[in-house]
Design a protein around this motif. Structure first.
Motif, PDB file in Angstrom:
ATOM      1  N   SER A 107      14.275  73.965  34.840  1.00 34.15           N
ATOM      2  CA  SER A 107      14.418  74.958  35.906  1.00 34.15           C
ATOM      3  C   SER A 107      15.894  75.115  36.238  1.00 34.15           C
ATOM      4  CB  SER A 107      13.650  74.505  37.162  1.00 34.15           C
ATOM      5  OG  SER A 107      13.924  75.354  38.259  1.00 34.15           O
ATOM      6  N   PRO A 108      16.314  76.303  36.710  1.00 33.21           N
ATOM      7  CA  PRO A 108      17.707  76.471  37.130  1.00 33.21           C
ATOM      8  C   PRO A 108      17.978  75.869  38.504  1.00 33.21           C
ATOM      9  CG  PRO A 108      16.514  78.503  37.481  1.00 33.21           C
ATOM     10  CD  PRO A 108      15.561  77.567  36.771  1.00 33.21           C
ATOM     11  N   GLU A 109      16.954  75.350  39.154  1.00 32.95           N
ATOM     12  CA  GLU A 109      17.087  74.828  40.513  1.00 32.95           C
ATOM     13  C   GLU A 109      17.974  73.583  40.555  1.00 32.95           C
ATOM     14  OE1 GLU A 109      14.161  73.823  44.319  1.00 32.95           O
ATOM     15  OE2 GLU A 109      13.326  74.310  42.368  1.00 32.95           O
ATOM     16  N   SER A 129      17.355  69.985  35.652  1.00 32.40           N
ATOM     17  CA  SER A 129      18.070  71.129  36.201  1.00 32.40           C
ATOM     18  C   SER A 129      18.980  71.710  35.119  1.00 32.40           C
ATOM     19  CB  SER A 129      18.911  70.702  37.411  1.00 32.40           C
ATOM     20  OG  SER A 129      19.739  71.762  37.842  1.00 32.40           O
ATOM     21  N   ASP A 130      18.749  72.970  34.770  1.00 30.73           N
ATOM     22  CA  ASP A 130      19.588  73.665  33.787  1.00 30.73           C
ATOM     23  C   ASP A 130      20.789  74.228  34.536  1.00 30.73           C
ATOM     24  OD1 ASP A 130      20.584  74.892  31.569  1.00 30.73           O
ATOM     25  OD2 ASP A 130      18.958  76.346  31.355  1.00 30.73           O
ATOM     26  N   LYS A 131      21.776  73.388  34.747  1.00 25.08           N
ATOM     27  CA  LYS A 131      22.876  73.687  35.668  1.00 25.08           C
ATOM     28  C   LYS A 131      23.690  74.908  35.291  1.00 25.08           C
ATOM     29  CE  LYS A 131      23.300  68.838  37.026  1.00 25.08           C
ATOM     30  NZ  LYS A 131      24.184  67.642  37.071  1.00 25.08           N
ATOM     31  N   ASP A 132      23.836  75.158  34.003  1.00 26.23           N
ATOM     32  CA  ASP A 132      24.653  76.301  33.565  1.00 26.23           C
ATOM     33  C   ASP A 132      23.836  77.332  32.792  1.00 26.23           C
ATOM     34  OD1 ASP A 132      24.151  74.872  31.275  1.00 26.23           O
ATOM     35  OD2 ASP A 132      26.244  74.597  30.701  1.00 26.23           O
ATOM     36  N   LEU A 133      22.518  77.207  32.852  1.00 21.82           N
ATOM     37  CA  LEU A 133      21.586  78.121  32.178  1.00 21.82           C
ATOM     38  C   LEU A 133      21.663  78.027  30.653  1.00 21.82           C
ATOM     39  CD1 LEU A 133      21.987  81.393  34.318  1.00 21.82           C
ATOM     40  CD2 LEU A 133      20.672  79.335  34.829  1.00 21.82           C
ATOM     41  N   MET A 136      18.107  77.621  29.090  1.00 24.71           N
ATOM     42  CA  MET A 136      17.386  78.886  29.225  1.00 24.71           C
ATOM     43  C   MET A 136      17.918  79.924  28.250  1.00 24.71           C
ATOM     44  SD  MET A 136      17.154  78.866  33.413  1.00 24.71           S
ATOM     45  CE  MET A 136      17.205  80.651  33.502  1.00 24.71           C
ATOM     46  N   THR A 142      16.088  83.943  29.823  1.00 24.76           N
ATOM     47  CA  THR A 142      16.794  84.239  31.071  1.00 24.76           C
ATOM     48  C   THR A 142      16.735  85.723  31.445  1.00 24.76           C
ATOM     49  OG1 THR A 142      18.366  82.520  30.378  1.00 24.76           O
ATOM     50  CG2 THR A 142      18.970  83.838  32.296  1.00 24.76           C
ATOM     51  N   ASN A 165      19.765  77.882  43.119  1.00 27.80           N
ATOM     52  CA  ASN A 165      20.095  77.532  41.740  1.00 27.80           C
ATOM     53  C   ASN A 165      21.393  76.728  41.671  1.00 27.80           C
ATOM     54  OD1 ASN A 165      17.869  78.891  40.808  1.00 27.80           O
ATOM     55  ND2 ASN A 165      18.992  80.642  39.983  1.00 27.80           N
ATOM     56  N   ILE A 167      23.670  76.933  39.493  1.00 27.69           N
ATOM     57  CA  ILE A 167      24.797  77.764  39.068  1.00 27.69           C
ATOM     58  C   ILE A 167      25.201  78.779  40.140  1.00 27.69           C
ATOM     59  CG2 ILE A 167      23.465  79.632  37.979  1.00 27.69           C
ATOM     60  CD1 ILE A 167      25.479  79.490  35.643  1.00 27.69           C
TER      61      ILE A 167
END
Length: 211
Positions: A107-109, A129-133, A136, A142, A165, A167
């Motif tokens: 998740s981007p959260e 957590s997908d910190k920088d996308l 995704m 995305t 998010n 990011i």
């Protein structure tokens, strides 16, 4: 002449269908020109690393040495449809694990929010957590969220998507599931911009049993 008329009719119908799809996508908060198409069955799954809510390092290449991996993208803890789906996976986790597979949520959260969510809802599968996308984007799920939808989520779910998010951008994944075989190839997937449609635990287990 009849052939030309048929071609024109088909093109006209295609334009109508695309316009209808755009309207549907906007309903789900999607800026249509930013929507990524998702990877396909047979594609090589992009490698990724991360740290889950328990502080465990997660590396796809290492997980694949143990068995297939189910990678699930979800919008965030604020999303009722996501919670419903994650709950169904939690309740079927023993059967999924019995196939030898590992379940990983992306998740981007913000990680802290995911940690609290996992603790509160007793989710024991890894949540990253997908910190920088980058994960995704690697799986091409995305999209950017429309301003109208952002306002809707603020009003009804009391969540600022961008602030929520890591990011700090209003970007979300299409809720999607990719089942990755031990050779690193995607063997099954579910991808649908209409976020209430998800791959059920039964469908996941059936796909894993065919691995």
């Amino acid at each position: 002449m009849k052939y030309l008329i048929s071609i024109i009719s088909l093109l006209f119908l295609h334009q109508i269908t695309f316009a209808q799809e755009k309207d549907i996508y906007k309903k789900y908060g999607i800026e249509v020109n930013t929507l990524q198409p998702g990877l396909n069955v047979g594609d090589i799954a992009p490698q990724f690393t991360g740290v889950d809510q328990n502080g465990n390092p997660i590396q796809l290449s290492e997980l694949l040495k143990k068995g297939p991996v189910v990678v699930n993208f979800f919008r965030g803890s604020w999303c009722p449809s996501c919670y419903k789906h994650l709950k169904s996976l939690r309740d079927s986790l023993d059967e999924i694990n019995a196939t030898g597979a590992t379940l990983v949520m992306i998740s981007p959260e913000e990680q802290n929010s995911l940690n609290d969510f996992a603790t509160k809802k007793e989710f024991t599968f890894s949540m990253i957590s997908d910190k920088d996308l980058s994960i995704m984007n690697g799986y091409k799920v995305t999209f950017e969220v429309t301003e109208k939808y952002q306002k809707k989520i603020k009003t009804f779910l009391f969540t600022d998507i961008a602030a929520n998010n890591a990011i700090k951008q209003a970007a979300l994944p299409v809720p999607a599931t990719f089942i990755i075989g031990t050779d690193g190839t995607i063997i099954a997937k579910q991808y649908d911009p209409q976020y209430s449609n998800r791959m059920s635990p039964t469908e996941i287990i059936n796909a894993l049993n065919q691995e």
